[in-house]
Design a protein around this motif. Sequence first.
Motif, short mmCIF file in Angstrom:
data_model
loop_
_atom_site.label_atom_id
_atom_site.label_comp_id
_atom_site.label_asym_id
_atom_site.label_seq_id
_atom_site.Cartn_x
_atom_site.Cartn_y
_atom_site.Cartn_z
N SER A 197 9.62 30.79 -55.57
CA SER A 197 9.33 30.58 -54.15
C SER A 197 10.50 29.82 -53.54
CB SER A 197 8.04 29.78 -53.97
OG SER A 197 8.25 28.44 -54.37
N CYS A 198 10.63 29.90 -52.24
CA CYS A 198 11.74 29.23 -51.56
C CYS A 198 11.75 27.73 -51.80
CB CYS A 198 11.68 29.50 -50.05
SG CYS A 198 11.90 31.23 -49.63
N ASP A 199 10.58 27.13 -51.90
CA ASP A 199 10.49 25.68 -52.09
C ASP A 199 10.81 25.23 -53.51
OD1 ASP A 199 9.89 25.17 -49.45
OD2 ASP A 199 7.73 25.39 -49.77
N SER A 200 10.92 26.16 -54.44
CA SER A 200 11.19 25.76 -55.83
C SER A 200 12.68 25.61 -56.14
CB SER A 200 10.55 26.77 -56.80
OG SER A 200 11.21 28.01 -56.69
N TYR A 201 13.54 26.02 -55.23
CA TYR A 201 14.97 25.89 -55.46
C TYR A 201 15.43 24.46 -55.21
CZ TYR A 201 15.13 30.97 -55.58
OH TYR A 201 14.91 32.28 -55.91
N LYS A 202 16.54 24.08 -55.84
CA LYS A 202 17.02 22.71 -55.66
C LYS A 202 17.66 22.52 -54.28
CE LYS A 202 21.57 23.23 -57.74
NZ LYS A 202 22.50 22.76 -58.73
N VAL A 203 17.69 21.27 -53.85
CA VAL A 203 18.26 20.91 -52.56
C VAL A 203 19.77 20.78 -52.72
CG1 VAL A 203 18.34 19.12 -50.79
CG2 VAL A 203 16.17 19.73 -51.83
N VAL A 204 20.50 21.41 -51.79
CA VAL A 204 21.97 21.35 -51.80
C VAL A 204 22.45 21.02 -50.38
CG1 VAL A 204 22.21 23.01 -53.70
CG2 VAL A 204 22.18 23.85 -51.34
N ASP A 205 23.71 20.62 -50.28
CA ASP A 205 24.27 20.36 -48.94
C ASP A 205 24.49 21.69 -48.22
OD1 ASP A 205 27.35 21.12 -49.17
OD2 ASP A 205 26.79 20.06 -51.01
N SER A 206 24.68 21.62 -46.92
CA SER A 206 24.76 22.84 -46.12
C SER A 206 25.96 23.71 -46.49
CB SER A 206 24.78 22.50 -44.63
OG SER A 206 25.85 21.63 -44.34
N GLN A 207 27.06 23.10 -46.91
CA GLN A 207 28.24 23.88 -47.31
C GLN A 207 27.91 24.73 -48.54
OE1 GLN A 207 31.12 23.86 -45.46
NE2 GLN A 207 31.73 25.59 -46.69
N THR A 208 27.24 24.14 -49.50
CA THR A 208 26.83 24.87 -50.71
C THR A 208 25.81 25.94 -50.35
OG1 THR A 208 27.24 22.89 -52.03
CG2 THR A 208 25.90 24.60 -53.05
N PHE A 209 24.89 25.61 -49.44
CA PHE A 209 23.91 26.60 -48.97
C PHE A 209 24.62 27.84 -48.42
CE2 PHE A 209 21.46 28.48 -45.49
CZ PHE A 209 20.23 28.68 -46.08
N VAL A 210 25.61 27.63 -47.56
CA VAL A 210 26.34 28.76 -46.97
C VAL A 210 27.11 29.52 -48.06
CG1 VAL A 210 28.23 29.40 -45.40
CG2 VAL A 210 26.45 27.81 -44.64
N GLN A 211 27.70 28.82 -49.00
CA GLN A 211 28.42 29.49 -50.08
C GLN A 211 27.47 30.33 -50.93
OE1 GLN A 211 30.26 26.14 -52.00
NE2 GLN A 211 32.05 26.19 -50.66
N ASN A 212 26.30 29.79 -51.23
CA ASN A 212 25.30 30.54 -51.99
C ASN A 212 24.83 31.77 -51.20
OD1 ASN A 212 25.47 28.63 -54.01
ND2 ASN A 212 23.59 27.58 -53.43
N PHE A 213 24.65 31.59 -49.91
CA PHE A 213 24.24 32.68 -49.02
C PHE A 213 25.31 33.78 -49.03
CE2 PHE A 213 22.36 33.33 -44.46
CZ PHE A 213 21.88 34.56 -44.82
N GLN A 214 26.57 33.39 -48.91
CA GLN A 214 27.66 34.36 -48.92
C GLN A 214 27.75 35.09 -50.26
OE1 GLN A 214 30.74 31.59 -47.68
NE2 GLN A 214 30.86 32.58 -45.67
N THR A 215 27.51 34.37 -51.34
CA THR A 215 27.54 35.00 -52.67
C THR A 215 26.45 36.06 -52.78
OG1 THR A 215 28.41 32.98 -53.65
CG2 THR A 215 27.41 34.55 -55.16
N LEU A 216 25.26 35.75 -52.27
CA LEU A 216 24.18 36.73 -52.30
C LEU A 216 24.53 37.95 -51.45
CD1 LEU A 216 21.30 37.57 -53.10
CD2 LEU A 216 20.51 36.43 -51.01
#
Length: 143
Positions: A115-134
């Motif tokens: 679920s979305c809530d089960s992922y670890k918390v990251v800073d917004s830069q890492t969030f965007v990098q993970n989003f771009q990787t996907l």
Amino acid sequence: MKASVCFVFAVVCWIAAQAEVSPMILTLSKVMNELNNISKEMNKSTTLKSPTINDLEDCCVKSALGCFRSKVFHLSVPERKLKSLNIISRELHKSIIVSVSDLCNDLFQKAQCKSCDSYKVVDSQTFVQNFQTLLQKIYSSQV
């Protein structure tokens, strides 16, 4: 006169080349460009829950995309970049993206997606990098 003919020919060639690109690829490219646009000016201290490529089974791409889509407005950006967030949200809600087929085969169809809530918390830069990787993973599966 010859310059205008060359210009028209170049425009026609460009349009023909764009017709070869699938709507999915164009949409993914647009989202990637907007993410690049906001990542330069967003508040990097904001934290969000984010899937990482290591967390992600191929059959859970659709689920992870939904997690990113639901969190995009939680990014802290200057007011002038809100248009980019709106574009990202709008593009990710298009049926061509929503109906993206997961990158799996019959053996993995019963994968348990987090679920979305089960992922670890990251800073917004890492969030965007993970989003771009996907998005790159989805893009590479379409080419």
